[in-house]
Design an enzyme around this catalytic site. Structure first.
Site, PDB file in Angstrom:
ATOM      1  CG  MET A   1      -4.873   0.155   2.983  1.00  0.00           C
ATOM      2  SD  MET A   1      -6.368  -0.090   3.353  1.00  0.00           S
ATOM      3  CE  MET A   1      -7.466   0.370   2.020  1.00  0.00           C
ATOM      4  N   PRO A   2      -4.311   1.994   6.693  1.00  0.00           N
ATOM      5  CG  PRO A   2      -4.131   3.734   8.229  1.00  0.00           C
ATOM      6  CD  PRO A   2      -4.739   3.818   6.537  1.00  0.00           C
ATOM      7  CG  LEU A   3      -3.838  -3.942   8.771  1.00  0.00           C
ATOM      8  CD1 LEU A   3      -5.294  -4.788   9.275  1.00  0.00           C
ATOM      9  CD2 LEU A   3      -3.148  -5.563   8.440  1.00  0.00           C
ATOM     10  CB  VAL A  34      -7.576   7.042   6.615  1.00  0.00           C
ATOM     11  CG1 VAL A  34      -6.084   7.434   7.438  1.00  0.00           C
ATOM     12  CG2 VAL A  34      -8.467   7.176   7.749  1.00  0.00           C
ATOM     13  CB  THR A  71       0.626  -1.990   8.242  1.00  0.00           C
ATOM     14  OG1 THR A  71       1.167  -2.321   9.482  1.00  0.00           O
ATOM     15  CG2 THR A  71       2.370  -2.302   7.690  1.00  0.00           C
TER      16      THR A  71
END
Length: 125
Positions: A1-3, A34, A71
């Protein structure tokens, strides 16, 4: 769940920006495993007067510098992060052709309970 938040100087064509998105997504799929379609990324373009950098750390950067802030859950290992940095540099070098000297990347770790990915729910708490 990278941002991901990507910042660069204004003026690059849409195809260039889309290549950044595509390369970053591929790097995250390969290095962080991911899930498919996990693509939460923004690009912000800045006028030259609002975009500053230097040649600190002995790196000769150019006006093509790209800042990438990622993030992630705080469960990622040091090895995964190093692999991600390397893969991003390789893929962005191939497309859209960004020099490795023009990549400034950071990874921010966030505990899972600090994420809400929709509906105002703490999905991971």
């Amino acid at each position: 769940m990278p941002l991901l938040h990507i910042s660069l100087r204004a003026g690059k064509p849409e195809a260039y920006r889309q290549a950044i998105f595509d390369s970053l997504y591929q790097a995250m799929r390969e290095a962080l495993d991911v899930p498919e379609d996990d693509q939460f990324m923004t690009i912000t373009e800045h006028d030259p007067s609002n975009f500053r950098y230097g040649n600190a750390f002995g790196i000769n950067r150019s006006d093509d510098l790209v800042y990438i802030q990622i993030t992630v859950f705080n469960t990622r290992t040091r090895e995964q992060k190093k692999a991600l940095f390397r893969r991003i540099a390789d893929l962005l070098g191939d497309s859209p052709g960004i020099r490795p000297e023009d990549l400034f990347m950071t990874i921010l770790d966030a505990a899972k309970e600090n994420w809400s990915v929709g509906h105002g729910l703490a999905q991971f708490a």
